[in-house]
Design an enzyme around this catalytic site. Structure first.
Site, mmCIF file in Angstrom:
data_model
loop_
_atom_site.group_PDB
_atom_site.id
_atom_site.type_symbol
_atom_site.label_atom_id
_atom_site.label_comp_id
_atom_site.label_asym_id
_atom_site.label_seq_id
_atom_site.Cartn_x
_atom_site.Cartn_y
_atom_site.Cartn_z
ATOM 1 N N ARG A 67 9.758 -31.153 -29.889
ATOM 2 C CA ARG A 67 9.830 -29.732 -30.241
ATOM 3 C C ARG A 67 11.275 -29.284 -30.101
ATOM 4 O O ARG A 67 12.138 -30.028 -29.648
ATOM 5 C CB ARG A 67 8.835 -28.867 -29.443
ATOM 6 C CG ARG A 67 8.496 -29.286 -28.059
ATOM 7 C CD ARG A 67 9.559 -29.079 -27.018
ATOM 8 N NE ARG A 67 10.196 -27.797 -27.104
ATOM 9 C CZ ARG A 67 11.411 -27.543 -26.660
ATOM 10 N NH1 ARG A 67 12.154 -28.499 -26.100
ATOM 11 N NH2 ARG A 67 11.941 -26.345 -26.761
ATOM 12 N N ALA A 69 14.031 -26.683 -32.490
ATOM 13 C CA ALA A 69 14.362 -26.671 -33.922
ATOM 14 C C ALA A 69 15.188 -27.885 -34.377
ATOM 15 O O ALA A 69 14.787 -28.584 -35.326
ATOM 16 C CB ALA A 69 15.056 -25.354 -34.260
ATOM 17 N N GLN A 221 7.896 -24.026 -21.685
ATOM 18 C CA GLN A 221 9.047 -24.901 -21.959
ATOM 19 C C GLN A 221 10.184 -24.665 -20.969
ATOM 20 O O GLN A 221 10.956 -25.573 -20.686
ATOM 21 C CB GLN A 221 9.571 -24.674 -23.395
ATOM 22 C CG GLN A 221 8.663 -25.189 -24.489
ATOM 23 C CD GLN A 221 7.739 -24.107 -24.989
ATOM 24 O OE1 GLN A 221 7.316 -23.230 -24.232
ATOM 25 N NE2 GLN A 221 7.398 -24.144 -26.261
ATOM 26 N N ASP A 262 15.377 -20.506 -33.898
ATOM 27 C CA ASP A 262 14.620 -21.361 -34.823
ATOM 28 C C ASP A 262 14.911 -21.055 -36.278
ATOM 29 O O ASP A 262 14.743 -21.914 -37.145
ATOM 30 C CB ASP A 262 13.127 -21.248 -34.554
ATOM 31 C CG ASP A 262 12.774 -21.989 -33.280
ATOM 32 O OD1 ASP A 262 12.996 -21.418 -32.192
ATOM 33 O OD2 ASP A 262 12.335 -23.155 -33.368
ATOM 34 N N ASN A 272 13.259 -16.686 -32.394
ATOM 35 C CA ASN A 272 13.245 -17.684 -31.314
ATOM 36 C C ASN A 272 11.914 -17.531 -30.582
ATOM 37 O O ASN A 272 11.094 -16.667 -30.924
ATOM 38 C CB ASN A 272 14.449 -17.461 -30.374
ATOM 39 C CG ASN A 272 14.642 -18.612 -29.401
ATOM 40 O OD1 ASN A 272 14.705 -19.763 -29.813
ATOM 41 N ND2 ASN A 272 14.710 -18.330 -28.117
ATOM 42 N N LYS A 273 11.717 -18.367 -29.590
ATOM 43 C CA LYS A 273 10.454 -18.377 -28.846
ATOM 44 C C LYS A 273 10.011 -16.974 -28.449
ATOM 45 O O LYS A 273 10.828 -16.151 -28.041
ATOM 46 C CB LYS A 273 10.638 -19.261 -27.604
ATOM 47 C CG LYS A 273 9.444 -19.417 -26.718
ATOM 48 C CD LYS A 273 8.212 -19.904 -27.432
ATOM 49 C CE LYS A 273 8.408 -21.194 -28.177
ATOM 50 N NZ LYS A 273 7.317 -21.506 -29.148
HETATM 51 O O1 MRU Z 1 7.998 -24.001 -29.842
HETATM 52 P P1 MRU Z 1 9.255 -24.734 -29.487
HETATM 53 O O2 MRU Z 1 9.254 -25.285 -28.096
HETATM 54 O O3 MRU Z 1 9.643 -25.756 -30.529
HETATM 55 O O4 MRU Z 1 10.339 -23.565 -29.523
HETATM 56 C C1 MRU Z 1 11.644 -23.875 -29.239
HETATM 57 C C2 MRU Z 1 12.533 -22.703 -29.170
HETATM 58 O O5 MRU Z 1 12.151 -21.582 -29.367
HETATM 59 C C3 MRU Z 1 13.959 -23.004 -28.959
HETATM 60 O O6 MRU Z 1 14.608 -21.961 -28.317
HETATM 61 C C4 MRU Z 1 14.606 -23.215 -30.343
HETATM 62 O O7 MRU Z 1 13.926 -24.183 -31.071
HETATM 63 C C5 MRU Z 1 16.001 -23.597 -30.236
HETATM 64 S S1 MRU Z 1 16.182 -25.265 -29.729
HETATM 65 C C6 MRU Z 1 17.813 -25.568 -29.657
#
Ligand code: MRU
Length: 381
Positions: A67, A69, A221, A262, A272-273
């Site tokens: 996981r 991005a 996470q 993302d 983002n998350k």
């Molecule tokens: O759902 P995820 O764990 O893939 O979400 C990840 C995030 O939101 C990260 O902050 C984002 O992908 C940036 S990773 C450098």
């Protein structure tokens, strides 16, 4: 198949129990196998997983074995390479690859890195005249994509470091308190990370940093992955619930917020998350700088308005109603609400450009503004 060097470069920065790791690589003894760290099981168990088919890659992205991005982009790029190995005499090769590309892109909707990576490998494949070369071309393109993302993350560190240095200078050498949400570390990015890249550099160069790690419900996470990464690197951190950031900011305990991204629009809105937006609001209210760190592969230059146009992934509500953790030696899942509770699981949210102080990219830091963002793209050699 033409033999090519399938190893990623020798410089691998991240240590796990004294051994160098990236979050994705090819099996040295069998280059038809993609290896990843199983992020579902961290930090309880450190286990690697072998991905041998397009379906394996799809499932690993979907269930979040991999996981973040940039990493899902890299995994999908390798997915196209595996698709070339699945071509049979009965299939139309380009049709087969186009189907695999569509399938992989459909895996998770929010991170644009996924389609950017797949389309980059497909663009190389579309130029291939001799079908026998499809695999070697796809592999080279996937590896190049990974190498470029690694370098981008390294440069995000170089470009982000002065922000931390300046706060440290203003605080007369005192610890810089940085709040982050989710995991935008090397696990999410092949190597270095986006948010963590300047943190690692600051720590290495002797600037005292302390990280507030949001737990990041529902899949934790922050609690599971960022805490683990920072711990492995020896960087001081404190885990907080997602709702604590506002309090910390009101009491002067946060100097800067840095999150991942993302998908960013050409006007600088950032997805983002889920929960990132609330941190940006609190930061704005408390006059605390809020930065997003992202490679240019996280920009979707075809859209302007993040709230209206960025597709927000809706995941299984069970991730909200249940929690996983360690009990004794076993990873167990428990329900945390009444049986049959209705829940909804929007995995991302959008922070509008007006709440963002700057975007830290491999090309430098820019304001979340269309002209400035375009300049970053014009800087590409
Ligand atoms: O759902 P995820 O764990 O893939 O979400 C990840 C995030 O939101 C990260 O902050 C984002 O992908 C940036 S990773 C450098």
């Amino acid at each position: 198949m033409q033999l090519i060097d399938y190893r990623l470069t020798d410089h691998i920065s991240m240590l796990v129990r004294g051994k160098n790791y990236q979050s994705i690589w090819l099996d040295e003894s069998d280059p038809s196998v993609v290896k990843v760290i199983d992020q579902q099981k961290l930090p309880f168990v450190f286990e690697t997983k072998e991905l041998r088919s397009v379906d394996d890659i799809y499932t690993a992205i979907k269930d979040m074995t991999v996981r973040g991005a940039p990493l899902i982009g890299a995994a999908a790029a390798f997915g196209i390479y595996l698709a070339t190995l699945e071509i049979t005499p009965a299939s139309n090769p380009m049709q087969h690859l186009a189907n695999a590309a569509r399938y992989l892109i459909s895996c998770r909707p929010t991170a644009v890195n996924l389609s950017i990576a797949v389309n980059r490998v497909m663009a190389e494949l579309n130029e291939v005249k001799d079908e026998k070369e499809l695999s070697s071309v796809a592999l080279r393109a996937a590896l190049q994509f990974c190498e470029a993302e690694k370098e981008n993350c390294r440069l995000i560190g170089v470009n982000g470091l002065p922000l931390i240095k300046e706060i440290n200078r203003k605080k007369k050498g005192e610890t810089v308190n940085i709040l982050t949400h989710c995991n935008a570390g090397w696990l999410a990015c092949i190597d270095y990370g986006t948010v963590t890249s300047p943190l690692y550099l600051a720590h290495e160069s002797g600037i005292p940093v302390h990280i507030w790690v949001d737990e990041t419900r529902p899949l934790n996470q922050g609690a599971r992955l960022t805490a683990w990464e920072l711990g492995e690197a020896g960087i001081p951190y404190t885990l907080v619930t997602d709702n604590t950031g506002g309090h910390l900011m009101q009491h002067g305990m946060v100097d800067i917020v840095i999150t991942g991204c993302d998908r960013a629009t050409k006007k600088g809105d950032v997805a983002n998350k889920t929960g990132t937006y609330l941190k940006a609001l609190a930061a704005h209210d408390n006059h605390i700088p809020f930065y997003a760190a992202l490679p240019l592969s996280s920009f979707d230059m075809t859209i302007s308005d993040g709230i209206q146009e960025i597709p927000i992934e809706e995941r299984d509500p069970e991730e909200v109603t249940h929690l996983s953790g360690l009990s004794g030696n076993d990873i167990v899942t428990i329900r945390i609400c009444p049986e049959n509770t209705t829940a909804v699981n929007y995995a991302f949210d959008v922070t509008p450009a007006r709440l963002i102080s700057g975007l830290i990219t491999e090309k430098g830091i820019c304001k979340p503004d269309e002209k400035e963002i375009k300049k970053m793209f014009n800087n590409i050699k």
